[in-house]
Design a protein around this motif. Structure first.
Motif, PDB file in Angstrom:
ATOM      1  N   ALA A  37      30.891  33.530  52.772  1.00 22.84           N
ATOM      2  CA  ALA A  37      31.942  34.070  52.096  1.00 22.84           C
ATOM      3  C   ALA A  37      33.025  34.433  52.979  1.00 22.84           C
ATOM      4  CB  ALA A  37      31.204  35.326  51.429  1.00 22.84           C
ATOM      5  N   PHE A  38      34.189  34.447  52.260  1.00 20.89           N
ATOM      6  CA  PHE A  38      35.558  34.654  52.994  1.00 20.89           C
ATOM      7  C   PHE A  38      36.262  35.924  52.415  1.00 20.89           C
ATOM      8  CE2 PHE A  38      40.044  34.005  54.099  1.00 20.89           C
ATOM      9  CZ  PHE A  38      40.082  34.298  55.687  1.00 20.89           C
ATOM     10  N   ARG A  39      36.499  36.881  53.081  1.00 21.31           N
ATOM     11  CA  ARG A  39      37.204  38.134  52.765  1.00 21.31           C
ATOM     12  C   ARG A  39      38.520  37.926  53.317  1.00 21.31           C
ATOM     13  NH1 ARG A  39      35.657  44.448  54.069  1.00 21.31           N
ATOM     14  NH2 ARG A  39      37.539  45.393  52.846  1.00 21.31           N
ATOM     15  N   GLU A  40      39.695  37.853  52.317  1.00 18.41           N
ATOM     16  CA  GLU A  40      40.866  37.587  52.851  1.00 18.41           C
ATOM     17  C   GLU A  40      41.683  38.641  53.253  1.00 18.41           C
ATOM     18  OE1 GLU A  40      42.971  35.800  49.743  1.00 18.41           O
ATOM     19  OE2 GLU A  40      41.974  33.913  49.499  1.00 18.41           O
ATOM     20  N   ASP A  41      41.261  40.142  52.625  1.00 16.34           N
ATOM     21  CA  ASP A  41      42.123  41.025  53.079  1.00 16.34           C
ATOM     22  C   ASP A  41      41.907  41.366  54.683  1.00 16.34           C
ATOM     23  OD1 ASP A  41      39.548  41.846  52.460  1.00 16.34           O
ATOM     24  OD2 ASP A  41      40.295  43.909  51.970  1.00 16.34           O
ATOM     25  N   THR A  42      40.913  40.962  55.190  1.00 14.07           N
ATOM     26  CA  THR A  42      40.392  41.432  56.586  1.00 14.07           C
ATOM     27  C   THR A  42      40.474  39.936  57.463  1.00 14.07           C
ATOM     28  OG1 THR A  42      38.092  41.531  56.062  1.00 14.07           O
ATOM     29  CG2 THR A  42      39.388  43.586  56.083  1.00 14.07           C
ATOM     30  N   GLY A  43      40.458  38.938  56.953  1.00 17.49           N
ATOM     31  CA  GLY A  43      40.195  37.602  57.270  1.00 17.49           C
ATOM     32  C   GLY A  43      38.817  37.456  57.938  1.00 17.49           C
ATOM     33  N   SER A 109      36.787  43.663  43.804  1.00 19.60           N
ATOM     34  CA  SER A 109      36.696  45.073  43.348  1.00 19.60           C
ATOM     35  C   SER A 109      35.569  45.732  43.432  1.00 19.60           C
ATOM     36  CB  SER A 109      36.754  44.714  41.668  1.00 19.60           C
ATOM     37  OG  SER A 109      35.573  43.820  41.400  1.00 19.60           O
ATOM     38  N   LEU A 110      34.474  45.074  44.132  1.00 20.66           N
ATOM     39  CA  LEU A 110      33.341  45.682  44.401  1.00 20.66           C
ATOM     40  C   LEU A 110      33.134  45.810  45.788  1.00 20.66           C
ATOM     41  CD1 LEU A 110      30.661  43.879  42.163  1.00 20.66           C
ATOM     42  CD2 LEU A 110      31.780  45.995  41.847  1.00 20.66           C
ATOM     43  N   ALA A 111      33.911  45.360  46.654  1.00 19.98           N
ATOM     44  CA  ALA A 111      34.060  45.331  48.295  1.00 19.98           C
ATOM     45  C   ALA A 111      32.791  44.747  48.559  1.00 19.98           C
ATOM     46  CB  ALA A 111      34.376  46.807  48.658  1.00 19.98           C
ATOM     47  N   ARG A 112      32.241  43.768  48.278  1.00 20.81           N
ATOM     48  CA  ARG A 112      31.017  43.322  48.369  1.00 20.81           C
ATOM     49  C   ARG A 112      30.886  41.838  48.794  1.00 20.81           C
ATOM     50  NH1 ARG A 112      30.331  48.215  48.183  1.00 20.81           N
ATOM     51  NH2 ARG A 112      28.035  49.285  47.284  1.00 20.81           N
ATOM     52  N   VAL A 113      30.098  41.657  49.734  1.00 20.58           N
ATOM     53  CA  VAL A 113      29.497  39.868  49.591  1.00 20.58           C
ATOM     54  C   VAL A 113      28.395  39.996  48.571  1.00 20.58           C
ATOM     55  CG1 VAL A 113      28.554  38.130  51.031  1.00 20.58           C
ATOM     56  CG2 VAL A 113      30.084  39.965  52.274  1.00 20.58           C
TER      57      VAL A 113
END
Length: 342
Positions: A37-43, A109-113
């Motif tokens: 999974a890739f979280r764009e806001d924190t890279g 929106s859930l701040a979840r992987v």
């Protein structure tokens, strides 16, 4: 966060290069047909509960922050001390290890992987329709049963759209706000794309592309489909003849990765197995249903990423908006690679 970390400074455009010190995948069994999974806001890259089947029982969660000057893997949740075979959860309540394929996604929106389905958990290729969330703020899994299972016959999570909704490869949609599933596509295309899928914000549509069934089985044809997010139909896409299309068929890619390049309005597709190591396919969309495929022109001096092996790259080939390029986790024993585009 920092626009250009130290490992990126001075690197030329359109070449593959390794990011030093990033080998190992944090000890996760990512080579077992697993993605990330890739979280764009924190890279950040997350690998959660990768392994499964006869490959590994290890359900650890690891992450790596690409924006750091010297990125390194961090264990966010350790493996369960006691494991069991053919179960959705180990006895400590954590999700069991499984082949992730392309089922792991960051849902803002859930701040979840989120793990959308459990295909081939540790044991004898058993699968479950469970949905699970990992909270990186507390480094804990949500309790089992927090989220409803994927409906029967809906397959597995494949892509997140611009509204943060997760779609399966049979085009069922999960709304994280209501945590409800729906079936918006009532007129499906005749062909089936297992994965990869990518979201195109320019046209607000999903695009899926694979050879045969995407796993190396079935008739040797190219399958492609676009799915307008607000529409009711999925639509078959074909390609104009080209040397790239001929090469694509010859490569017969399996367990591949693909993402959308918003700066150049195109999709980049990567398999990298065997003689295809380093080879990138460019898919150029248009307003119709017959698109163009070409080969990416790597600049002189480009490195060649390592072969991902039989397990493929799955969704470990991702566009990183803040860094203007694509990151590739080719395999668990090698450094990450990056392709700078801007």
């Amino acid at each position: 966060w920092q626009a250009q970390p130290a490992w990126l400074v001075g690197k030329p455009l359109n070449t593959w290069f390794a990011i030093p010190g990033t080998a190992g995948a944090g000890g996760s069994a990512v080579d077992a047909f697993s993605g990330m999974a890739f979280r764009e806001d924190t890279g950040e890259i997350f690998i959660a509960a990768a392994g499964g089947h006869g490959n590994s029982s290890d359900n650890r969660v690891v992450s790596l922050r690409l924006a750091a000057d010297a990125p390194n893997w961090v264990v966010r949740a350790s493996t369960s001390p006691v494991v069991e075979r053919d179960v959705a959860y180990y006895n400590d309540g954590k999700p069991s290890s499984r082949h992730l394929y392309q089922t792991a996604h960051w849902v803002p929106s859930l701040a979840r992987v989120m793990l959308m389905g459990a295909r081939f958990v540790f044991g004898t290729a058993v699968e479950f329709r469970t949905v699970d969330g990992f909270d990186p703020a507390s480094d804990t899994w949500d309790p089992r049963g927090t989220y409803a299972d994927i409906p029967s016959g809906a397959s597995y999570g494949a892509v997140v759209d611009g509204a943060g909704q997760v779609w399966t490869n049979l085009h069922r949609r999960w709304n994280p706000s209501t945590r409800a599933w729906s079936s918006p596509i009532t007129s499906p295309a005749a062909n089936f794309v297992r994965w990869p899928y990518a979201y195109d914000p320019n046209r607000d549509q999903l695009f899926g592309l694979c050879f045969a069934d995407g796993e190396g089985f079935g008739p040797g044809v190219v399958n492609a489909v676009r799915v307008p997010v607000t529409g009711r139909a999925s639509i078959q896409v074909s390609f104009n003849p080209s040397a790239a299309l001929t090469q694509f068929i010859a490569d017969a890619p399996a367990y591949s990765g693909m993402d959308y390049d918003p700066v150049n309005d195109r999709f980049l597709f990567y398999c990298g197995q065997g003689s295809g190591a380093g080879r990138i396919y460019v898919i150029t969309p248009n307003s119709g249903n017959v698109w163009d495929m070409s080969l990416f022109n790597l600049a002189f001096g480009s490195a060649t990423p390592p072969d991902p092996g039989q397990g493929g790259v799955n969704n470990r080939f991702r566009y990183v908006p803040s860094l203007g390029g694509f990151v590739l986790l080719a395999n668990g024993s090698s450094d990450l690679y990056f392709l700078r585009l801007s």
